[in-house]
Design an enzyme around this catalytic site. Sequence first.
Site, PDB file in Angstrom:
ATOM      1  N   GLU A 176       9.530   1.167  -3.727  1.00 30.59           N
ATOM      2  CA  GLU A 176       8.837   1.082  -5.025  1.00 30.59           C
ATOM      3  C   GLU A 176       8.619   2.503  -5.523  1.00 30.59           C
ATOM      4  OE1 GLU A 176       5.069  -1.049  -7.257  1.00 30.59           O
ATOM      5  OE2 GLU A 176       5.018  -0.921  -5.086  1.00 30.59           O
ATOM      6  N   GLY A 233       0.818  -1.217   0.000  1.00 29.22           N
ATOM      7  CA  GLY A 233       0.000   0.000   0.000  1.00 29.22           C
ATOM      8  C   GLY A 233       0.848   1.262   0.000  1.00 29.22           C
TER       9      GLY A 233
END
Length: 337
Positions: free
Chosen positions: A202, A172
């Site tokens: 990421e 998330g």
Amino acid sequence: MEESRVRQLPKIELHCHLDGSIRPTTLRTIAEKQNIPLPQDEQALKELVVAPEKCTDLNDYLTRFDFVLTCLQTAEALQAAAYDVISQAAEDGVAYIEVRFAPSQHTEKGLRLPEIVTAVLTGLKQGEEDFGVKSNALLCGMRHDQQQAIEKIVHLAHDFRETGVVGFDLAGNEVDFPPYTFEDVLALANQLSIPLTLHAGECGCGKNVADAVTLGATRIGHGIALKDTPEYLALLKEKKVLLEMCPTSNFQTGTVKTLAEYPFQQFIEAGLAVCINTDNRTVSDTTLTKEFMKLATWYQLSYDEMKQLTKNALAGAFLSPDEKKLLNQKIDQAYLF
């Protein structure tokens, strides 16, 4: 490298999201059983669940999951989805796969957390029996959930440790919820001896990767932001942390824009352990075979290098030494050509 041979060679996949990897045809079957309306046209359905090659950002990429999740709210649907992922893995020459999912995202129709995990494990095991692909599950806590809710997922991973759940992940919004937000949650996981693979770097920054490692992660999902913070590379090398790289996905989400920016070679040259994964087989319209073929095109990857990447994945897999030994023999045998 020849695509047909790459497909046949035994591969290991450690970073594969259940909800992003269901075939559109399977999704149609799942939706129809629940009377969930969906486009009649196959192309329109594909556009709903497959992200374009270039998304505006990670959030744009993640919108593809919205429709899928509405379909995955029953035990039958979850079991079918897990089974489908294993059937795809078999076609892709995958010998072992760890499939990850967030139980908290499947409670809309009243399923209890243990029922959700049981349904997925049942589908995985059925797939293993029918297709011969060994599999285990990883449970994800969603970063935007309350800490107490995430702690429940850690306990859930512990409860199912004997029946196919082998680790815990945080997924998330990494920018607003960096690793140290979850210091207590991760301390609990470490206390319960639950292996950790955490999404980090990421998007966000390289420090998130270093913090995730400091908090106990032995594997990192993506880790791309490390390219801008080389000062942390030594930490990952020293701790023998495995980086789960997902090439197609990393370009789609805009994490990197050009091949020159992609840090695959930088990480290899720094002596880091790297493995290759699909991330989301459907959303990224990919297979592990396609990912390796991309590396062959980009970097002239050889079979020996592919074998090493596969062995890196096996070394980092959350498996027993005996299970690793068997898979290691299978890999060695397959590369005798």
